[in-house]
Scaffold this motif. Structure first.
Motif, PDB file in Angstrom:
ATOM      1  N   THR A   1       5.266   2.305  -8.907  1.00  0.00           N
ATOM      2  CA  THR A   1       4.932   1.017  -9.510  1.00  0.00           C
ATOM      3  C   THR A   1       5.711   0.811 -10.802  1.00  0.00           C
ATOM      4  O   THR A   1       5.673   1.657 -11.702  1.00  0.00           O
TER       5      THR A   1
ATOM      6  N   GLN B   1       0.833  -1.200   0.000  1.00  0.00           N
ATOM      7  CA  GLN B   1       0.000   0.000   0.000  1.00  0.00           C
ATOM      8  C   GLN B   1       0.867   1.248   0.000  1.00  0.00           C
ATOM      9  O   GLN B   1       2.017   1.227   0.460  1.00  0.00           O
ATOM     10  N   ALA B   2       0.302   2.319  -0.503  1.00  0.00           N
ATOM     11  CA  ALA B   2       1.009   3.603  -0.480  1.00  0.00           C
ATOM     12  C   ALA B   2       1.440   3.936   0.939  1.00  0.00           C
ATOM     13  O   ALA B   2       0.678   3.729   1.889  1.00  0.00           O
TER      14      ALA B   2
ATOM     15  N   SER C   1      -0.283   0.218  -4.293  1.00  0.00           N
ATOM     16  CA  SER C   1      -1.709   0.555  -4.417  1.00  0.00           C
ATOM     17  C   SER C   1      -2.033   1.826  -3.638  1.00  0.00           C
ATOM     18  O   SER C   1      -1.421   2.113  -2.609  1.00  0.00           O
ATOM     19  N   SER C   2      -3.018   2.557  -4.142  1.00  0.00           N
ATOM     20  CA  SER C   2      -3.391   3.823  -3.492  1.00  0.00           C
ATOM     21  C   SER C   2      -4.457   3.620  -2.437  1.00  0.00           C
ATOM     22  O   SER C   2      -5.020   2.544  -2.293  1.00  0.00           O
TER      23      SER C   2
ATOM     24  N   LYS D   1       4.949   5.302  -3.224  1.00  0.00           N
ATOM     25  CA  LYS D   1       3.837   5.986  -3.864  1.00  0.00           C
ATOM     26  C   LYS D   1       3.350   5.151  -5.050  1.00  0.00           C
ATOM     27  O   LYS D   1       4.135   4.375  -5.620  1.00  0.00           O
ATOM     28  N   PRO D   2       2.099   5.329  -5.466  1.00  0.00           N
ATOM     29  CA  PRO D   2       1.616   4.583  -6.636  1.00  0.00           C
ATOM     30  C   PRO D   2       2.498   4.801  -7.869  1.00  0.00           C
ATOM     31  O   PRO D   2       2.667   3.869  -8.676  1.00  0.00           O
ATOM     32  N   GLU D   3       3.080   5.962  -8.010  1.00  0.00           N
ATOM     33  CA  GLU D   3       3.943   6.223  -9.173  1.00  0.00           C
ATOM     34  C   GLU D   3       5.281   5.496  -9.113  1.00  0.00           C
ATOM     35  O   GLU D   3       6.046   5.536 -10.071  1.00  0.00           O
TER      36      GLU D   3
END
Length: 125
Positions: free
Chosen positions: A90, A13-14, A124-125, A86-88
Motif C-alpha cells: 500500500t 484484496q491481498a 486490504s488484508s 500484500k498490505p505492505e
C-alpha cells in the motif's frame, strides 16, 4: 512540456493484482530510462523497479518475483504489473523518467528529473 501520468491504481484484496500505466509525452521516451517508486504514509519514497534502455530490469527485493516492469516505446508508455499484492505494498506509486545522459544510480530518486503525480494503491488484508 514533459508529462508523466500514472493510472491503474485502486483498492485490491491481498493476493490480487493491479497493472499501473505511465503515459508520457514531451520527451524522447524510447531514449530515456524509467522507474517506479512508491511512498507509504509516514515513510520515505522508495525504489520499486526500473527498466534500462537495453530492456534489462532491476527490482527492489521486496517486490522481486511479484512485480514486472515493462515499456511500450510505440505508445510512450511504461507499465508495472503487480501480482500477489500484500498490505505492505500500500502506497502512492510514482513513475519517473531520466533524460540526462551518463552514469547514475537507478535506485536513487535523485537520478530522475521528471515525475508523475502518483496513483494510490491500497491492498486490504
Amino acid at each position: 512540456q514533459v508529462q508523466l501520468v500514472e493510472s491503474g491504481g485502486g483498492l485490491v484484496q491481498a493476493g490480487g493484482s493491479l497493472r499501473l500505466a505511465c503515459a508520457t509525452s514531451g520527451y524522447a521516451f524510447s531514449r530515456s530510462p524509467m522507474a517506479w517508486f512508491r511512498q507509504a504514509p509516514g515513510k520515505e519514497r522508495e525504489f520499486v523497479a526500473t527498466i534500462y534502455l537495453s530492456g534489462s530490469t532491476d527490482y527492489a527485493d521486496s517486490v522481486k518475483g511479484r512485480f514486472t516492469i515493462s515499456r511500450d516505446n510505440a505508445k510512450n508508455t511504461g507499465y508495472l504489473q503487480m501480482n500477489s499484492l500484500k498490505p505492505e505494498d500500500t502506497a502512492v506509486y510514482y513513475c519517473a523518467a531520466r533524460t540526462y545522459t551518463g552514469g547514475y544510480y537507478a535506485t536513487n530518486d535523485n537520478s530522475y528529473n521528471y515525475w508523475g503525480q502518483g496513483t494510490q494503491v491500497t491492498v486490504s488484508s
